[in-house]
Motif scaffolding. Sequence first.
Motif, PDB file in Angstrom:
ATOM      1  N   LYS A   1      62.610  20.846  18.265  1.00 44.35           N
ATOM      2  CA  LYS A   1      61.796  20.734  17.056  1.00 44.35           C
ATOM      3  C   LYS A   1      61.509  19.271  16.742  1.00 44.35           C
ATOM      4  O   LYS A   1      60.373  18.902  16.428  1.00 44.35           O
ATOM      5  CB  LYS A   1      62.542  21.397  15.886  1.00 44.35           C
ATOM      6  CG  LYS A   1      61.753  21.435  14.609  1.00 44.35           C
ATOM      7  CD  LYS A   1      62.440  22.256  13.546  1.00 44.35           C
ATOM      8  CE  LYS A   1      63.629  21.542  12.961  1.00 44.35           C
ATOM      9  NZ  LYS A   1      64.095  22.179  11.703  1.00 44.35           N
TER      10      LYS A   1
ATOM     11  N   ARG B   1      64.294  30.351  24.682  1.00 39.66           N
ATOM     12  CA  ARG B   1      65.641  30.360  25.241  1.00 39.66           C
ATOM     13  C   ARG B   1      66.000  31.767  25.709  1.00 39.66           C
ATOM     14  O   ARG B   1      66.494  31.965  26.824  1.00 39.66           O
ATOM     15  CB  ARG B   1      66.633  29.882  24.176  1.00 39.66           C
ATOM     16  CG  ARG B   1      68.026  29.693  24.685  1.00 39.66           C
ATOM     17  CD  ARG B   1      69.025  30.497  23.877  1.00 39.66           C
ATOM     18  NE  ARG B   1      69.115  30.109  22.482  1.00 39.66           N
ATOM     19  CZ  ARG B   1      69.368  30.959  21.513  1.00 39.66           C
ATOM     20  NH1 ARG B   1      69.495  32.256  21.777  1.00 39.66           N
ATOM     21  NH2 ARG B   1      69.475  30.536  20.272  1.00 39.66           N
TER      22      ARG B   1
ATOM     23  N   GLU C   1      60.797  26.551  15.124  1.00 38.26           N
ATOM     24  CA  GLU C   1      62.199  26.882  15.377  1.00 38.26           C
ATOM     25  C   GLU C   1      62.313  28.204  16.132  1.00 38.26           C
ATOM     26  O   GLU C   1      63.037  28.325  17.116  1.00 38.26           O
ATOM     27  CB  GLU C   1      62.964  26.983  14.050  1.00 38.26           C
ATOM     28  CG  GLU C   1      63.108  25.650  13.345  1.00 38.26           C
ATOM     29  CD  GLU C   1      63.822  25.774  11.999  1.00 38.26           C
ATOM     30  OE1 GLU C   1      64.202  26.895  11.621  1.00 38.26           O
ATOM     31  OE2 GLU C   1      63.993  24.746  11.329  1.00 38.26           O
TER      32      GLU C   1
ATOM     33  N   SER D   1      61.171  28.129  19.792  1.00 34.47           N
ATOM     34  CA  SER D   1      62.194  27.549  20.657  1.00 34.47           C
ATOM     35  C   SER D   1      63.264  28.581  21.012  1.00 34.47           C
ATOM     36  O   SER D   1      63.720  28.669  22.156  1.00 34.47           O
ATOM     37  CB  SER D   1      62.819  26.332  19.975  1.00 34.47           C
ATOM     38  OG  SER D   1      63.955  25.889  20.681  1.00 34.47           O
ATOM     39  N   ILE D   2      63.617  29.388  20.029  1.00 35.73           N
ATOM     40  CA  ILE D   2      64.648  30.398  20.263  1.00 35.73           C
ATOM     41  C   ILE D   2      64.115  31.539  21.134  1.00 35.73           C
ATOM     42  O   ILE D   2      64.812  32.022  22.026  1.00 35.73           O
ATOM     43  CB  ILE D   2      65.179  30.923  18.912  1.00 35.73           C
ATOM     44  CG1 ILE D   2      65.894  29.788  18.183  1.00 35.73           C
ATOM     45  CG2 ILE D   2      66.134  32.097  19.122  1.00 35.73           C
ATOM     46  CD1 ILE D   2      66.284  30.102  16.762  1.00 35.73           C
TER      47      ILE D   2
ATOM     48  N   MET E   1      67.453  23.781  20.022  1.00 32.56           N
ATOM     49  CA  MET E   1      66.303  24.076  19.182  1.00 32.56           C
ATOM     50  C   MET E   1      66.029  22.927  18.224  1.00 32.56           C
ATOM     51  O   MET E   1      64.876  22.506  18.055  1.00 32.56           O
ATOM     52  CB  MET E   1      66.567  25.386  18.427  1.00 32.56           C
ATOM     53  CG  MET E   1      65.481  25.783  17.475  1.00 32.56           C
ATOM     54  SD  MET E   1      65.707  25.104  15.838  1.00 32.56           S
ATOM     55  CE  MET E   1      66.803  26.308  15.109  1.00 32.56           C
TER      56      MET E   1
END
Lengths: 216, 216
Positions: free
Chosen positions: A202, B21, B14, B17-18, A198
């Motif tokens: 970013k 995943r 952030e 992105s998580i 992450m």
Amino acid sequence: MLKMKKKISERTIERLSIYRRYLKEIQAQGKSRVYSHELAKVVSGTAAQVRRDLMEVGCNGCSSKGYEVESLIIEIGDLLDCSEVENVALVGVGNLGRAVLGFFSGKKENFDIVAAFDSNPDKCGRIICGRRCYHMDDLQEVFQKNRISTAILAVPVEEAEKVAKTLVEAGVRAILNFAPTHLTVNNDVFIHTLDMTMELEKTIFFSRQNLNLKEG
Amino acid sequence: MLKMKKKISERTIERLSIYRRYLKEIQAQGKSRVYSHELAKVVSGTAAQVRRDLMEVGCNGCSSKGYEVESLIIEIGDLLDCSEVENVALVGVGNLGRAVLGFFSGKKENFDIVAAFDSNPDKCGRIICGRRCYHMDDLQEVFQKNRISTAILAVPVEEAEKVAKTLVEAGVRAILNFAPTHLTVNNDVFIHTLDMTMELEKTIFFSRQNLNLKEG
DNA sequence: TTTTGGTTGTTAATTTTTTCACGTTGTGCA
DNA sequence: TGCACAACGTGAAAAAATTAACAACCAAAA
Ligand SMILES: NC(=O)c1ccc[n+]([C@@H]2O[C@H](COP(=O)([O-])OP(=O)(O)OC[C@H]3O[C@@H](n4cnc5c(N)ncnc54)[C@H](O)[C@@H]3O)[C@@H](O)[C@H]2O)c1
Ligand SMILES: NC(=O)c1ccc[n+]([C@@H]2O[C@H](COP(=O)([O-])OP(=O)(O)OC[C@H]3O[C@@H](n4cnc5c(N)ncnc54)[C@H](O)[C@@H]3O)[C@@H](O)[C@H]2O)c1
């Protein structure tokens, strides 16, 4: 009656830690005083923000002389650190774990990695970066003997949840988790997941964003 | 005329992105739809926050069926990723650098570490974790040839500032910095310093804080 | 068909965080 | 001493982030 501690934001804690790192740096260089605007640069913030953060630690800056480096270090330490050196465990002595072990163990004055754990028998019983690597079976015992309440988790992602559960059972109160997964554990254990993917995504995103801002 | 892109907060990026995943994870498990409250758990947030984040990527959830996993992955990708695979360089192939190299190289579809650099002649010219390690002297050339605009910096702290300058001169646009120091470089280069000591100190602090909250 | 239950998209409200602004204070110099 | 300057501490304002609230919607059950 215990005095009601106002709770301090996570962001402020992060910055205080960074201020302290910088303060120790300039102390080693012989500087004895520092201004808020100097600290601001280190966190890419403003002088006002620094002063506000320092209010949390009970500020005692001096007009036109700024803050005294030494006492600031002590006061930040009073807030951030435990009264004794905090014993930390590393769980998962793989590529990342070994790097972390080498980086931290014996280097810090407020905390220390005192034990490592791995499930791989080849790694157990050996001394790695000056610290003994135990088998997972000994975890509970070593944790209690050494009063370990914080763990760094660096096991494969598939194992993370299971190992976290073991840690909680052993009485851990906080985990710094490098496995890219959300850990669901008992509520009063503080979990901080550091997801490098992450962080890198970013970084890549904002590399383009900056470009766009320039162009737009 | 280019449409004015509203800027998206670092926090949202952030979380996106998580989310991604996690979405890939459940996609591999065969799930095709997901609710905002499921995503919320993964970031320890609320459903409202998730929906708000997903508005940024142009949300297309469906009442009572939630979001389609596959299209969400694509849409987050459209926002986060470049059109082509982003080439990343690793600078400093020490303990941490090697771990990072092994972890990332060849594993991700949206970016890849395509080259490593080190000043130590023993490491140069070799293939490490499937990636060639070049001498720092070749940096500018390799960066241009491979269109590298993002670098991971894992050199000793004393070297970081100097190496960062080299990177900026080579045209880098973003740096993920592992050295615990503030890098002062040209304004339009995005620097993201990941300070593990700070992360660990924060973790330790909140381990005690949680305790206090329980007691207080 | 109608109702029920649960979810989304979005605006409004709230909370948190950051920044501003300015009175106060210590320092150095004339 | 008295003045100019620069930095601090802090309340107030502004900005940013989070949370709440609710209409619109869909699916499934009655
Ligand atoms: N290497 C990196 O730079 C990097 C970057 C980001 C995230 N991570 C994450 O950090 C974690 C570790 O990464 P790594 O590269 O060191 O992996 P690794 O495979 O090199 O090391 C994992 C270690 O954990 C041990 N282990 C496995 N199962 C265990 C268990 N049940 N109990 C105790 N120990 C166990 C293994 O024996 C091994 O020593 C992974 O979750 C990875 O996703 C690593
Ligand atoms: N190891 C960790 O877990 C860890 C944790 C947190 C932060 N860090 C930071 O990450 C950085 C790297 O840590 P490490 O443990 O891998 O250190 P290391 O000493 O193992 O590796 C540093 C590498 O950088 C290379 N290097 C030195 N000077 C260079 C230069 N001028 N140009 C290019 N390469 C150069 C060295 O040859 C070496 O290979 C350090 O700044 C450290 O503070 C490391």
